[in-house]
Design an enzyme around this catalytic site. Sequence first.
Site, short mmCIF file in Angstrom:
data_model
loop_
_atom_site.label_atom_id
_atom_site.label_comp_id
_atom_site.label_asym_id
_atom_site.label_seq_id
_atom_site.Cartn_x
_atom_site.Cartn_y
_atom_site.Cartn_z
N GLY A 52 -2.86 27.36 26.26
CA GLY A 52 -2.31 26.02 26.45
C GLY A 52 -2.26 25.23 25.15
O GLY A 52 -2.10 24.01 25.16
N PRO A 70 -5.48 29.93 19.30
CA PRO A 70 -5.80 30.92 20.34
C PRO A 70 -4.58 31.17 21.25
O PRO A 70 -3.79 30.26 21.50
CB PRO A 70 -6.92 30.26 21.15
N ASP A 87 6.50 21.61 23.86
CA ASP A 87 5.82 22.48 22.89
C ASP A 87 6.64 22.67 21.62
O ASP A 87 6.12 22.57 20.50
CB ASP A 87 5.54 23.86 23.50
N GLY A 98 -0.10 25.98 22.63
CA GLY A 98 1.24 26.04 22.03
C GLY A 98 1.50 27.22 21.10
O GLY A 98 2.39 27.15 20.25
N SER A 99 0.75 28.33 21.29
CA SER A 99 0.94 29.45 20.36
C SER A 99 2.33 30.07 20.47
O SER A 99 2.91 30.49 19.46
CB SER A 99 -0.13 30.53 20.56
N SER A 100 2.92 30.09 21.66
CA SER A 100 4.23 30.75 21.76
C SER A 100 5.32 29.90 21.13
O SER A 100 6.17 30.41 20.39
CB SER A 100 4.57 31.12 23.21
N ALA A 101 5.27 28.58 21.35
CA ALA A 101 6.27 27.71 20.69
C ALA A 101 6.09 27.78 19.19
O ALA A 101 7.06 27.82 18.43
CB ALA A 101 6.12 26.28 21.17
N ALA A 102 4.83 27.81 18.74
CA ALA A 102 4.56 27.86 17.30
C ALA A 102 5.17 29.14 16.71
O ALA A 102 5.81 29.10 15.64
CB ALA A 102 3.06 27.82 17.04
O1 PMV Z 1 -0.46 25.51 29.04
P1 PMV Z 1 0.90 25.34 28.47
O2 PMV Z 1 0.92 25.06 27.02
O3 PMV Z 1 1.83 26.46 28.86
O4 PMV Z 1 1.45 23.97 29.09
C1 PMV Z 1 2.29 23.91 30.18
C2 PMV Z 1 2.64 22.49 30.46
C3 PMV Z 1 3.36 22.30 31.77
O5 PMV Z 1 3.61 20.90 31.88
C4 PMV Z 1 2.50 22.74 32.93
C5 PMV Z 1 4.69 23.08 31.85
C6 PMV Z 1 5.77 22.59 30.91
O6 PMV Z 1 6.72 23.38 30.68
O7 PMV Z 1 5.73 21.42 30.44
#
Ligand code: PMV
Length: 358
Positions: free
Chosen positions: A115, A111, A169, A117-121
């Site tokens: 949160g 999804p 990520d 990790g879709s953008s890093a993926a």
């Molecule tokens: O929700 P996400 O996957 O963007 O996670 C962010 C995690 C943080 O610790 C809040 C920021 C980061 O860059 O590590």
Amino acid sequence: MKIRASVPAKVILFGEHFVVYNKRALATALNLRLSVEVSGRGKDKSGYHLYIENIPSFGFQMELAEGKAQPFINYEGASSAIAYVRGAIEYLESKYGIEGGVEMRIKSDIPLSAGLGSSAATSVATIAALRRYFGVDSDSGEPTPKLEEIREDAHHVEKAIQGNASSVDTAISTYGGYVMIENGEVKRLNLPAIDLIIGTIGCIPLGVSVERISELSLKTKKLVEAVKTRREAFKSVFEHIFNASDELTKEAILALEQRDFYRLGSLMNINHGLLDAIGVVPRRLSELVKLSQELGAPGAKVTGAGGLDELGGAGSVMALPPPGDSNGAIKIKTAMALTGALAMVLKTNAKGLIVESV
Ligand code: PMV
């Protein structure tokens, strides 16, 4: 020739937000994947032609009486996925002189803006597929992906698009398994696979303006900034909270090694409390955590950046299945789904990047 690169989703088990201040964090790869396929475009066609298939939408909401459905396919999220593809291409063009003339097909079970990790993926898989297609990874014999370089390339792209992204990520997308971040360094850990129930809130409340919706893709940035502001106002109190989180992550690794799920769960509950204390837990995510705890999860918490009430609480939580209750995970998953969340029972410790000719 067709190359496929596939990578896993990630979940932060402990230490999100606190990792930005050099405290420890623990993350793992989930068995949800995103893949990028690259093939030729045929003669005379230059550039990049992109297909995006089945990126999970966020559903929709409607007032039954009014009969007007508010779509919620997350076009904003999809357009930010495109930003990562574009960023990866531009970076590879300037670094390795690749030239295009390819079809790219992206399929994802992860999804968006949740949160997970879709953008890093998207960045890691795009970079890995293009590197293999254009021969960047094949100086001798059978090409094997150069994981360290791919992770660094992808982290560059993440930072260029997102600003101050930590390396968690891109590390998980590339390596899979478990990763601890300690003093900003990435360490791969060998820990057991466990089941997790993941609940994602993706719907935007009715009546929210288009501008607000577009803020969703900047949610992490906003939340990180909000924590910074609060920390400045309550510096000495936050110092204790941050140190407590660092200690929690250390203890959690021990509990996971020993498969002590009650202890691991309690540590998750405390971590959730700390995230609430720093102000990143919106009502809907809080409800999912409480509901999981009530149904017997030994631990549950927000994972990733958290959420904002004014953005409908969009974000994700995770819960540990009740040990010794074979239906426990399904019960919690069903209860989460009944509140309108996208709920899944997933496994940790999934495989990292896989690049293959197909
Ligand atoms: O929700 P996400 O996957 O963007 O996670 C962010 C995690 C943080 O610790 C809040 C920021 C980061 O860059 O590590």
